[in-house]
Motif scaffolding. Structure first.
Motif, PDB file in Angstrom:
ATOM      1  N   GLY A  50      42.320  41.876  36.784  1.00 25.62           N
ATOM      2  CA  GLY A  50      41.031  40.324  36.865  1.00 25.62           C
ATOM      3  C   GLY A  50      39.654  40.961  37.283  1.00 25.62           C
ATOM      4  O   GLY A  50      38.310  40.470  36.664  1.00 25.62           O
ATOM      5  N   HIS A  51      39.162  42.140  38.439  1.00 28.83           N
ATOM      6  CA  HIS A  51      37.989  42.974  38.061  1.00 28.83           C
ATOM      7  C   HIS A  51      38.086  43.855  39.188  1.00 28.83           C
ATOM      8  O   HIS A  51      39.131  44.607  39.067  1.00 28.83           O
ATOM      9  N   GLY A  52      36.933  44.558  38.882  1.00 30.41           N
ATOM     10  CA  GLY A  52      36.412  45.870  39.414  1.00 30.41           C
ATOM     11  C   GLY A  52      36.394  46.690  40.774  1.00 30.41           C
ATOM     12  O   GLY A  52      35.398  47.406  40.866  1.00 30.41           O
ATOM     13  N   HIS A  53      37.306  45.650  41.580  1.00 31.31           N
ATOM     14  CA  HIS A  53      37.456  46.052  43.008  1.00 31.31           C
ATOM     15  C   HIS A  53      38.568  47.202  42.955  1.00 31.31           C
ATOM     16  O   HIS A  53      39.818  46.732  42.768  1.00 31.31           O
ATOM     17  N   LEU A  54      38.242  47.712  44.159  1.00 30.62           N
ATOM     18  CA  LEU A  54      39.041  49.069  44.674  1.00 30.62           C
ATOM     19  C   LEU A  54      40.309  48.062  45.086  1.00 30.62           C
ATOM     20  O   LEU A  54      41.864  48.424  44.642  1.00 30.62           O
ATOM     21  N   ASP A  55      40.121  47.017  45.500  1.00 33.35           N
ATOM     22  CA  ASP A  55      41.810  46.351  45.326  1.00 33.35           C
ATOM     23  C   ASP A  55      42.400  45.455  44.895  1.00 33.35           C
ATOM     24  O   ASP A  55      43.117  44.868  45.297  1.00 33.35           O
ATOM     25  N   HIS A  56      42.286  45.688  43.820  1.00 35.11           N
ATOM     26  CA  HIS A  56      42.500  45.170  42.392  1.00 35.11           C
ATOM     27  C   HIS A  56      42.450  46.275  41.341  1.00 35.11           C
ATOM     28  O   HIS A  56      43.952  45.774  40.531  1.00 35.11           O
ATOM     29  N   ALA A 141      36.888  37.997  36.946  1.00 33.70           N
ATOM     30  CA  ALA A 141      37.899  37.074  35.408  1.00 33.70           C
ATOM     31  C   ALA A 141      39.010  36.115  36.006  1.00 33.70           C
ATOM     32  O   ALA A 141      39.873  36.624  36.898  1.00 33.70           O
ATOM     33  N   HIS A 142      39.351  34.981  35.903  1.00 30.47           N
ATOM     34  CA  HIS A 142      40.772  34.413  36.031  1.00 30.47           C
ATOM     35  C   HIS A 142      41.347  34.691  35.161  1.00 30.47           C
ATOM     36  O   HIS A 142      41.202  34.990  34.118  1.00 30.47           O
ATOM     37  N   VAL A 143      42.855  34.803  35.586  1.00 31.46           N
ATOM     38  CA  VAL A 143      44.177  35.331  34.701  1.00 31.46           C
ATOM     39  C   VAL A 143      44.896  34.527  34.480  1.00 31.46           C
ATOM     40  O   VAL A 143      45.224  33.498  35.111  1.00 31.46           O
ATOM     41  N   LEU A 144      44.447  33.598  32.590  1.00 34.26           N
ATOM     42  CA  LEU A 144      45.844  32.489  32.394  1.00 34.26           C
ATOM     43  C   LEU A 144      46.865  33.371  32.298  1.00 34.26           C
ATOM     44  O   LEU A 144      46.702  33.910  30.323  1.00 34.26           O
ATOM     45  N   GLY A 156      42.848  35.415  41.123  1.00 36.89           N
ATOM     46  CA  GLY A 156      41.917  36.389  41.279  1.00 36.89           C
ATOM     47  C   GLY A 156      40.431  36.310  42.045  1.00 36.89           C
ATOM     48  O   GLY A 156      40.437  34.834  42.548  1.00 36.89           O
ATOM     49  N   ASP A 157      39.818  36.748  42.380  1.00 37.22           N
ATOM     50  CA  ASP A 157      38.568  36.742  43.902  1.00 37.22           C
ATOM     51  C   ASP A 157      37.679  35.933  42.628  1.00 37.22           C
ATOM     52  O   ASP A 157      37.245  36.329  41.328  1.00 37.22           O
ATOM     53  N   ILE A 178      49.392  28.540  39.642  1.00 33.30           N
ATOM     54  CA  ILE A 178      47.947  28.841  40.559  1.00 33.30           C
ATOM     55  C   ILE A 178      48.243  29.506  41.588  1.00 33.30           C
ATOM     56  O   ILE A 178      49.141  30.033  42.837  1.00 33.30           O
ATOM     57  N   ILE A 179      48.021  31.130  41.466  1.00 28.70           N
ATOM     58  CA  ILE A 179      47.821  32.628  42.669  1.00 28.70           C
ATOM     59  C   ILE A 179      47.154  31.710  42.727  1.00 28.70           C
ATOM     60  O   ILE A 179      45.532  32.447  42.059  1.00 28.70           O
ATOM     61  N   CYS A 180      46.507  31.585  44.055  1.00 33.68           N
ATOM     62  CA  CYS A 180      45.146  31.074  44.537  1.00 33.68           C
ATOM     63  C   CYS A 180      44.459  32.292  45.504  1.00 33.68           C
ATOM     64  O   CYS A 180      45.287  32.132  46.786  1.00 33.68           O
ATOM     65  N   GLU A 181      43.387  32.755  45.197  1.00 36.15           N
ATOM     66  CA  GLU A 181      42.988  33.487  46.575  1.00 36.15           C
ATOM     67  C   GLU A 181      42.247  32.950  47.751  1.00 36.15           C
ATOM     68  O   GLU A 181      42.363  31.628  47.658  1.00 36.15           O
ATOM     69  N   SER A 182      42.380  33.176  48.985  1.00 33.68           N
ATOM     70  CA  SER A 182      42.086  32.863  49.714  1.00 33.68           C
ATOM     71  C   SER A 182      41.216  33.238  51.018  1.00 33.68           C
ATOM     72  O   SER A 182      41.075  33.159  52.344  1.00 33.68           O
ATOM     73  N   THR A 183      40.654  34.126  50.717  1.00 34.18           N
ATOM     74  CA  THR A 183      39.624  35.386  51.536  1.00 34.18           C
ATOM     75  C   THR A 183      39.022  34.184  52.835  1.00 34.18           C
ATOM     76  O   THR A 183      38.906  34.727  54.487  1.00 34.18           O
ATOM     77  N   TYR A 184      38.043  33.523  52.116  1.00 30.95           N
ATOM     78  CA  TYR A 184      37.448  32.671  53.194  1.00 30.95           C
ATOM     79  C   TYR A 184      37.908  31.163  53.653  1.00 30.95           C
ATOM     80  O   TYR A 184      36.591  30.625  53.506  1.00 30.95           O
ATOM     81  N   SER A 185      38.656  31.342  53.806  1.00 31.71           N
ATOM     82  CA  SER A 185      40.095  29.595  53.509  1.00 31.71           C
ATOM     83  C   SER A 185      39.334  29.029  54.691  1.00 31.71           C
ATOM     84  O   SER A 185      39.677  28.055  55.012  1.00 31.71           O
ATOM     85  N   ASP A 186      38.640  29.619  55.446  1.00 35.36           N
ATOM     86  CA  ASP A 186      38.439  28.264  57.225  1.00 35.36           C
ATOM     87  C   ASP A 186      37.243  28.990  57.564  1.00 35.36           C
ATOM     88  O   ASP A 186      36.458  29.048  58.329  1.00 35.36           O
TER      89      ASP A 186
END
Ligand SMILES: [Zn+2]
Length: 412
Positions: A50-56, A141-144, A156-157, A178-186
């Protein structure tokens, strides 16, 4: 549709999800001492990143260490970033047990790579896949994924607001799951324009007083965002570290950048540090901003700049994002001292922290998910996935937070 969570569930880092035992979404690593990888090495027929960060994308070459040669699908910038990160990991950990791939595996990545633009549907491993802009970093990218029975949207992020470097996500393709990221959900982010104004005012004050500002920033995305801000406000700046090469690379893919002309101007405005002839020491006497890796002070040229500027209270260190627990950046914020090469050094320079996040905050996540009230929501990529899933459930969503190792059957 079967979804097997191999990493990034109820955590941030090492994202990996196997769809129908055939198609792998992301294969990341969690940087740290030691680095961590997904809980299993799958043998997918194809891989989508989905994108070029280390954790993905950080562990992708490991998928090619055996005889299998699955095609790897991604956008052109994601491909470039993944290769850059892989070479960096080899430099840091190559030849040790901490690195699950070799130079040969990294070369194989280039042989099986298949790039796609946004909104270009392609078929792989029995699935139809479509990318759309996720607004996180260039190429994200969002991946469908459509297996004929169910449509999965892996967010993705993502970011719903515009950044200078990339526009926020607007695509809302129809989906059943939907698989949804939630890094900043609060978290409620301060408006980007307000963060930017505070940052600029602070930097300008220091420069006017004759001080130097060190701006630690991630190489991918954040460095370019900082250079764009420096150019927009005519702040004299240097750029150092891996972010230099990434900036040049992104200019080769203008269609994945919000305003390529602005990025080109920002690149010309910034002075690229070569490090030759003691240049790093010399520029720490100048009233300028130095944008440099690493974003959390865990390596990179920042390790040269911080000791050089630390004892003068006119100088400033402006951290540009969240500092993970256990990192030198976090320690600096909490204790006012920096750990450089194992030595703890007191810092008299001013230390400030700004939230230039590239992720949606609570409101952004909710606004995004509001378009998917009839879908099944699986929350991942966060420190409080279960709590966010519970909030969504209380609000009438069908939501849950799977664990690593769990297989979820959806869309039945
Ligand atoms: Zn990311």
């Amino acid at each position: 549709m079967d979804l097997q969570f191999l990493g990034g569930a109820r955590e941030v880092g090492r994202s990996a999800i196997l769809v129908n035992d055939r198609l792998l979404l992301d294969y990341g690593m969690l940087a740290g001492e030691p680095p961590q990888y997904p809980i299993d090495v799958p043998e997918p027929e194809a891989v989508v990143v989905g994108h070029g960060h280390l954790d993905h994308a950080g562990a992708v070459p490991a998928l090619l260490s055996g005889d299998a040669r699955p095609p790897i699908h991604w956008t052109p910038p994601t491909r470039e970033l993944a290769l850059t990160l892989a070479r960096d990991t080899l430099k840091l950990h190559g030849g040790t047990l901490q690195c699950p791939f070799t130079e040969t595996d990294v070369r194989r990545v280039t042989q099986v790579s298949e790039t796609h633009g946004y909104e270009e549907t392609f078929e792989t491993a029995g699935h139809e896949v479509t990318f759309s802009n996720a607004g996180h970093i260039p190429g994200s990218a969002h991946v469908l994924v459509d297996d004929g029975d169910a449509r999965l949207l892996y967010t993705g992020d993502f970011h719903t607001d515009d950044q200078r470097l990339v526009s926020g996500t607007t695509a809302r393709p129809d989906a059943d799951v939907i698989i949804c990221e939630s890094t900043y959900s609060d978290v409620d982010h301060e408006a980007r324009s307000t963060v930017e104004e505070r940052f600029v005012e602070s930097v300008e004050t220091t420069l006017w007083e004759g001080g130097t500002v060190v701006v630690p920033a991630f190489a991918i995305g954040r460095t370019q965002e900082m250079l764009l801000i420096c150019e927009a406000y005519d702040i004299p700046c240097y750029v150092d570290g891996m972010g230099k090469g990434v900036t040049e690379m992104l200019l080769r893919y203008p269609e994945f950048v919000r305003d390529p002309t602005a990025l080109r101007r920002a690149k010309s405005h910034a002075r690229f540090v070569t490090g030759r002839n003691g240049q790093r020491e010399r520029i720490t006497d100048q009233p300028a901003a130095i944008v440099t890796t690493s974003g959390m002070l865990s390596g990179g040229p920042a390790m040269t700049y911080i000791p050089a500027i630390r004892s003068n209270p006119t100088n400033k260190i402006t951290l540009t994002g969240y500092q993970v627990e256990g990192t030198p950046g976090r320690r600096l914020v909490e204790t006012g001292s920096a750990e450089i090469d194992g030595r703890v050094l007191p810092v008299s320079a001013q230390v400030e922290q700004y939230d230039f996040s590239a992720h949606a905050d609570r409101d952004g996540l909710r606004a995004f998910l509001d378009g998917y009230r009839d879908a099944e929501i699986l929350v991942n990529h966060g420190d409080r996935c279960s709590a966010f899933a519970a909030e969504l459930t209380a609000d009438g969503f069908d939501a849950s937070a799977p664990e690593n190792g769990e297989t979820v059957v959806v869309g039945e």
